[in-house]
Design a protein around this motif. Structure first.
Motif, PDB file in Angstrom:
ATOM      1  N   LEU A 121       7.889  12.205   3.063  1.00 59.52           N
ATOM      2  CA  LEU A 121       6.698  11.365   3.048  1.00 59.52           C
ATOM      3  C   LEU A 121       5.433  12.102   2.640  1.00 59.52           C
ATOM      4  O   LEU A 121       4.551  11.528   2.004  1.00 59.52           O
ATOM      5  CB  LEU A 121       6.468  10.765   4.442  1.00 59.52           C
ATOM      6  N   LEU A 122       5.347  13.381   3.006  1.00 58.97           N
ATOM      7  CA  LEU A 122       4.075  14.083   2.887  1.00 58.97           C
ATOM      8  C   LEU A 122       3.587  14.192   1.446  1.00 58.97           C
ATOM      9  O   LEU A 122       2.380  14.135   1.181  1.00 58.97           O
ATOM     10  CB  LEU A 122       4.187  15.475   3.520  1.00 58.97           C
ATOM     11  N   LEU A 123       4.500  14.342   0.492  1.00 61.57           N
ATOM     12  CA  LEU A 123       4.094  14.443  -0.915  1.00 61.57           C
ATOM     13  C   LEU A 123       3.637  13.105  -1.480  1.00 61.57           C
ATOM     14  O   LEU A 123       2.869  13.057  -2.439  1.00 61.57           O
ATOM     15  CB  LEU A 123       5.249  14.989  -1.762  1.00 61.57           C
ATOM     16  N   LYS A 124       4.088  12.013  -0.869  1.00 69.49           N
ATOM     17  CA  LYS A 124       3.778  10.682  -1.386  1.00 69.49           C
ATOM     18  C   LYS A 124       2.666   9.985  -0.602  1.00 69.49           C
ATOM     19  O   LYS A 124       2.175   8.952  -1.037  1.00 69.49           O
ATOM     20  CB  LYS A 124       5.035   9.800  -1.332  1.00 69.49           C
ATOM     21  N   ASP A 125       2.315  10.540   0.534  1.00 64.81           N
ATOM     22  CA  ASP A 125       1.374   9.855   1.415  1.00 64.81           C
ATOM     23  C   ASP A 125       0.244  10.812   1.809  1.00 64.81           C
ATOM     24  O   ASP A 125       0.318  11.484   2.836  1.00 64.81           O
ATOM     25  CB  ASP A 125       2.114   9.364   2.661  1.00 64.81           C
ATOM     26  N   PRO A 126      -0.800  10.924   0.995  1.00 67.86           N
ATOM     27  CA  PRO A 126      -1.890  11.868   1.267  1.00 67.86           C
ATOM     28  C   PRO A 126      -2.563  11.657   2.619  1.00 67.86           C
ATOM     29  O   PRO A 126      -2.965  12.622   3.263  1.00 67.86           O
ATOM     30  CB  PRO A 126      -2.883  11.598   0.124  1.00 67.86           C
TER      31      PRO A 126
END
Length: 218
Positions: A121-126
């Motif tokens: 999630l972290l790469l897609k959800d700033p």
């Protein structure tokens, strides 16, 4: 009702007061947690979460705008529990205390399970990445403060950069439990604690701290 999987919801949703409504919401939360862990966040839909919880898809949207908001609800007040522990260096045997903290941290991760979902999630959800980063900064600051207290007592290596050391401790502690999970090998928390303590303390200081603690126990 459309399956609004891509809609971002930045705030935690309203929590119902009625017991029956709370039970439905809790069932959806547990259903989502289990599916996120077993299938992955991207592969899980609101419809599947609702079905596993035994409610209609429309009921899902009564409590959550989308699956991301459900995930935020699962993480609320729990984010720091998914992050590495904050050792204390000035009281007792630091190595033994650190082993206890690492074991407790590993247990929390296994019990909660959501740490397996976060990397995708972290790469897609700033926004979520910023929440995690802020929590990590708080933990880093607390580790740094503990190291400062130890240094002021003359316990640490004198030439260490405490800021870098604090981040190094976080990385080692954070990856200890992950390594155990990925490799399937027995936990090596004693070895990780030993490495961390050798980074912080000169050998004679560490030996004295252990001896002082043994004398107090006796």
């Amino acid at each position: 009702m459309s399956d609004r999987e891509d809609q971002l919801a930045g705030e935690f949703p309203f929590v119902p007061k009625q017991e029956r409504a709370q039970q439905k919401r809790n069932a959806l939360l547990e259903s989502g947690r289990e599916l996120f862990i077993s299938k992955g966040y991207e592969q899980t839909t609101a419809k599947e979460i609702a079905a596993k919880a035994g409610v209609a898809t429309g009921t899902f949207y009564r409590y959550f705008l989308d699956k991301r908001q459900l995930l935020l609800s699962l993480l609320e007040d729990k984010i720091e529990k998914l992050l590495p522990p904050e050792p204390s260096w000035v009281n007792g045997n630091p190595e033994a205390r650190l082993v206890e903290m690492l074991e407790s941290y590993g247990h929390r991760l296994n019990q909660h399970g959501l740490h397996r979902v976060l990397p995708e999630l972290l790469l897609k959800d700033p926004e979520l990445a910023e929440v995690i980063a802020t929590a990590k900064k708080r933990i880093h600051q607390r580790i740094f403060t503990e190291l400062q207290a130890a240094k002021e007592k003359g316990l640490t290596w004198s030439d260490l950069d405490l800021n870098t050391l604090a981040w190094s401790i976080m990385i080692l502690a954070e990856n200890a439990a992950v390594k155990v999970e990925q490799s399937g090998e027995p936990a090596e928390y004693h070895e990780i604690a030993k490495v961390i303590c050798r980074l912080v303390f000169p050998p004679d200081v560490l030996k004295n701290l252990k001896s002082d603690n043994e004398n107090e126990i006796e």
